[in-house]
Design a protein around this motif. Structure first.
Motif, PDB file in Angstrom:
ATOM      1  N   GLU A 172      44.542 122.134 -22.806  1.00 17.54           N
ATOM      2  CA  GLU A 172      43.893 122.633 -24.016  1.00 17.54           C
ATOM      3  C   GLU A 172      44.471 121.981 -25.272  1.00 17.54           C
ATOM      4  OE1 GLU A 172      44.275 126.856 -24.157  1.00 17.54           O
ATOM      5  OE2 GLU A 172      42.428 127.200 -23.013  1.00 17.54           O
ATOM      6  N   LEU A 173      45.795 121.843 -25.314  1.00 15.39           N
ATOM      7  CA  LEU A 173      46.479 121.368 -26.517  1.00 15.39           C
ATOM      8  C   LEU A 173      46.466 119.852 -26.651  1.00 15.39           C
ATOM      9  CD1 LEU A 173      49.586 123.720 -26.220  1.00 15.39           C
ATOM     10  CD2 LEU A 173      47.746 123.937 -27.914  1.00 15.39           C
ATOM     11  N   ALA A 174      46.510 119.144 -25.520  1.00 16.80           N
ATOM     12  CA  ALA A 174      46.572 117.676 -25.491  1.00 16.80           C
ATOM     13  C   ALA A 174      47.789 117.145 -26.241  1.00 16.80           C
ATOM     14  CB  ALA A 174      45.287 117.070 -26.073  1.00 16.80           C
ATOM     15  N   ASP A 175      48.856 117.940 -26.267  1.00 15.44           N
ATOM     16  CA  ASP A 175      50.051 117.553 -27.028  1.00 15.44           C
ATOM     17  C   ASP A 175      51.242 118.332 -26.485  1.00 15.44           C
ATOM     18  OD1 ASP A 175      52.013 116.933 -28.843  1.00 15.44           O
ATOM     19  OD2 ASP A 175      50.997 117.813 -30.579  1.00 15.44           O
ATOM     20  N   ASP A 176      52.212 117.639 -25.912  1.00 10.36           N
ATOM     21  CA  ASP A 176      53.364 118.342 -25.339  1.00 10.36           C
ATOM     22  C   ASP A 176      54.194 119.028 -26.411  1.00 10.36           C
ATOM     23  OD1 ASP A 176      56.024 116.039 -25.332  1.00 10.36           O
ATOM     24  OD2 ASP A 176      54.035 115.559 -26.059  1.00 10.36           O
ATOM     25  N   GLN A 177      54.222 118.473 -27.636  1.00 11.06           N
ATOM     26  CA  GLN A 177      55.015 119.065 -28.701  1.00 11.06           C
ATOM     27  C   GLN A 177      54.431 120.383 -29.196  1.00 11.06           C
ATOM     28  OE1 GLN A 177      58.065 117.643 -30.014  1.00 11.06           O
ATOM     29  NE2 GLN A 177      57.784 116.643 -28.036  1.00 11.06           N
ATOM     30  N   ALA A 178      53.144 120.606 -28.939  1.00  8.50           N
ATOM     31  CA  ALA A 178      52.491 121.841 -29.387  1.00  8.50           C
ATOM     32  C   ALA A 178      52.687 122.990 -28.401  1.00  8.50           C
ATOM     33  CB  ALA A 178      50.996 121.595 -29.600  1.00  8.50           C
ATOM     34  N   LEU A 179      53.211 122.688 -27.237  1.00 10.51           N
ATOM     35  CA  LEU A 179      53.418 123.720 -26.222  1.00 10.51           C
ATOM     36  C   LEU A 179      54.680 124.514 -26.537  1.00 10.51           C
ATOM     37  CD1 LEU A 179      52.371 124.704 -23.350  1.00 10.51           C
ATOM     38  CD2 LEU A 179      54.231 123.302 -22.437  1.00 10.51           C
ATOM     39  N   SER A 180      54.617 125.828 -26.383  1.00 11.63           N
ATOM     40  CA  SER A 180      55.810 126.658 -26.554  1.00 11.63           C
ATOM     41  C   SER A 180      56.076 127.441 -25.275  1.00 11.63           C
ATOM     42  CB  SER A 180      55.629 127.633 -27.723  1.00 11.63           C
ATOM     43  OG  SER A 180      54.746 128.687 -27.389  1.00 11.63           O
ATOM     44  N   MET A 181      57.343 127.701 -25.039  1.00 11.58           N
ATOM     45  CA  MET A 181      57.721 128.472 -23.863  1.00 11.58           C
ATOM     46  C   MET A 181      57.164 129.896 -23.949  1.00 11.58           C
ATOM     47  SD  MET A 181      59.614 126.298 -22.080  1.00 11.58           S
ATOM     48  CE  MET A 181      61.142 126.672 -21.221  1.00 11.58           C
ATOM     49  N   ARG A 182      57.093 130.435 -25.155  1.00  8.75           N
ATOM     50  CA  ARG A 182      56.551 131.780 -25.325  1.00  8.75           C
ATOM     51  C   ARG A 182      55.065 131.822 -24.959  1.00  8.75           C
ATOM     52  NH1 ARG A 182      59.701 135.472 -27.698  1.00  8.75           N
ATOM     53  NH2 ARG A 182      61.612 134.768 -28.743  1.00  8.75           N
ATOM     54  N   ALA A 183      54.334 130.782 -25.341  1.00 11.54           N
ATOM     55  CA  ALA A 183      52.909 130.738 -25.007  1.00 11.54           C
ATOM     56  C   ALA A 183      52.713 130.684 -23.495  1.00 11.54           C
ATOM     57  CB  ALA A 183      52.253 129.536 -25.674  1.00 11.54           C
ATOM     58  N   VAL A 184      53.553 129.924 -22.819  1.00 12.87           N
ATOM     59  CA  VAL A 184      53.472 129.851 -21.361  1.00 12.87           C
ATOM     60  C   VAL A 184      53.780 131.219 -20.751  1.00 12.87           C
ATOM     61  CG1 VAL A 184      54.477 128.829 -19.293  1.00 12.87           C
ATOM     62  CG2 VAL A 184      54.025 127.392 -21.291  1.00 12.87           C
ATOM     63  N   ALA A 185      54.792 131.875 -21.292  1.00 11.36           N
ATOM     64  CA  ALA A 185      55.155 133.199 -20.788  1.00 11.36           C
ATOM     65  C   ALA A 185      54.000 134.182 -20.965  1.00 11.36           C
ATOM     66  CB  ALA A 185      56.403 133.704 -21.518  1.00 11.36           C
ATOM     67  N   ARG A 186      53.344 134.128 -22.118  1.00 12.61           N
ATOM     68  CA  ARG A 186      52.196 135.019 -22.341  1.00 12.61           C
ATOM     69  C   ARG A 186      51.076 134.718 -21.361  1.00 12.61           C
ATOM     70  NH1 ARG A 186      53.362 134.083 -27.860  1.00 12.61           N
ATOM     71  NH2 ARG A 186      51.711 132.499 -27.968  1.00 12.61           N
ATOM     72  N   GLU A 187      50.858 133.438 -21.083  1.00 19.50           N
ATOM     73  CA  GLU A 187      49.801 133.047 -20.150  1.00 19.50           C
ATOM     74  C   GLU A 187      50.053 133.619 -18.759  1.00 19.50           C
ATOM     75  OE1 GLU A 187      46.272 130.732 -19.183  1.00 19.50           O
ATOM     76  OE2 GLU A 187      47.157 131.307 -21.089  1.00 19.50           O
ATOM     77  N   VAL A 188      51.321 133.634 -18.349  1.00 18.76           N
ATOM     78  CA  VAL A 188      51.667 134.142 -17.028  1.00 18.76           C
ATOM     79  C   VAL A 188      51.773 135.663 -17.022  1.00 18.76           C
ATOM     80  CG1 VAL A 188      53.374 134.011 -15.162  1.00 18.76           C
ATOM     81  CG2 VAL A 188      52.878 131.985 -16.512  1.00 18.76           C
ATOM     82  N   GLY A 189      52.129 136.233 -18.195  1.00 16.99           N
ATOM     83  CA  GLY A 189      52.315 137.673 -18.270  1.00 16.99           C
ATOM     84  C   GLY A 189      53.732 138.093 -17.976  1.00 16.99           C
ATOM     85  N   ILE A 190      54.694 137.269 -18.449  1.00 20.45           N
ATOM     86  CA  ILE A 190      56.110 137.555 -18.218  1.00 20.45           C
ATOM     87  C   ILE A 190      56.863 137.400 -19.531  1.00 20.45           C
ATOM     88  CG2 ILE A 190      56.090 136.799 -15.801  1.00 20.45           C
ATOM     89  CD1 ILE A 190      57.181 134.117 -16.703  1.00 20.45           C
ATOM     90  N   ALA A 191      58.123 137.777 -19.531  1.00 24.25           N
ATOM     91  CA  ALA A 191      58.969 137.580 -20.705  1.00 24.25           C
ATOM     92  C   ALA A 191      59.377 136.115 -20.802  1.00 24.25           C
ATOM     93  CB  ALA A 191      60.210 138.459 -20.604  1.00 24.25           C
ATOM     94  N   ALA A 192      59.565 135.651 -22.025  1.00 24.17           N
ATOM     95  CA  ALA A 192      59.945 134.251 -22.229  1.00 24.17           C
ATOM     96  C   ALA A 192      61.256 133.925 -21.523  1.00 24.17           C
ATOM     97  CB  ALA A 192      60.056 133.959 -23.722  1.00 24.17           C
ATOM     98  N   THR A 193      62.157 134.888 -21.442  1.00 22.72           N
ATOM     99  CA  THR A 193      63.436 134.635 -20.767  1.00 22.72           C
ATOM    100  C   THR A 193      63.236 134.281 -19.300  1.00 22.72           C
ATOM    101  OG1 THR A 193      63.606 137.040 -20.410  1.00 22.72           O
ATOM    102  CG2 THR A 193      64.804 136.107 -22.295  1.00 22.72           C
TER     103      THR A 193
END
Length: 208
Positions: free
Chosen positions: A33-54
């Motif tokens: 979706e982003l087409a940019d690795d620098q735009a990716l955040s660990m928090r966004a990935v965590a939200r996508e999975v439904g888990i805590a960022a930690t």
């Protein structure tokens, strides 16, 4: 991104690899979706999975490590899909043509992943040695055409490099300048096979 993801229940003992796979899949989806690795955040990935960022950091030390894992899995899946597309025919030219056409179609469906895989800042900072497998398999496909006397382009590695350069250039231009009046990619790839691979037009585009 699914901003309303429900919290994920704790994984049972021994399910850590499943969670890691889910994190990688989520990262792939967001990178596409982003087409940019620098735009990716660990928090966004965590939200996508439904888990805590930690929980993401338990499996990946930082964003670069996660993006690399996502790209390696993406490349592994692409190699398997290309092999299936190629194996649909016993004819060496049809197999090589199927491989290149499949690659073009994959990029059309996943332009964001393509950009991160080949044009990202991480790609520029990391060798990504896993991509060598795709190079070797394309060269092997060219060699089969040469061995069968169906191509006259010369050395398999040189022909493979020429073809990959042409196809990647064609798809990259479409990804980055999609509004230009491009000719059909399939027809362009066929011309590459004829002009760069030395394959007879009738073998590339058989009648009927």
């Amino acid at each position: 991104m699914n901003a309303t993801s429900t919290p994920r229940s704790r994984n049972r003992r021994g399910q850590g690899e499943r969670l890691r796979a889910d994190i990688v899949a989520a990262a792939q989806h967001l990178l596409d979706e982003l087409a940019d690795d620098q735009a990716l955040s660990m928090r966004a990935v965590a939200r996508e999975v439904g888990i805590a960022a930690t929980s993401v950091y338990i499996h990946f030390a930082d964003r670069d490590a996660l993006v690399l894992a996502a790209l390696e899995q993406c490349h592994r899946d692409l190699v398997r899909s290309l092999e299936r597309a190629e194996s649909a025919s016993a004819d060496p030219v049809a197999r090589l043509r199927g491989r290149l056409h499949f690659l073009g179609d994959w990029v059309r469906k996943h332009p964001g992943l393509y950009k991160v895989l080949h044009e990202s800042t991480l790609n520029q900072r990391n060798s990504m040695a896993f991509k060598q497998e795709l190079t070797e398999r394309t060269t092997a496909a060219v060699q089969r055409c040469l061995d069968a006397g169906l191509a006259t382009g010369g050395d398999a590695e040189e022909v493979s490099l020429d073809l990959r350069s042409a196809v990647h250039g064609a798809v990259s231009l479409r990804v980055n300048q999609p509004d230009l009046p491009w000719p059909p990619l399939a027809e362009q790839i066929d011309r590459f096979l004829i002009k760069l691979g030395g394959i007879a037009p009738a073998a590339v585009r058989p009648a009927g």
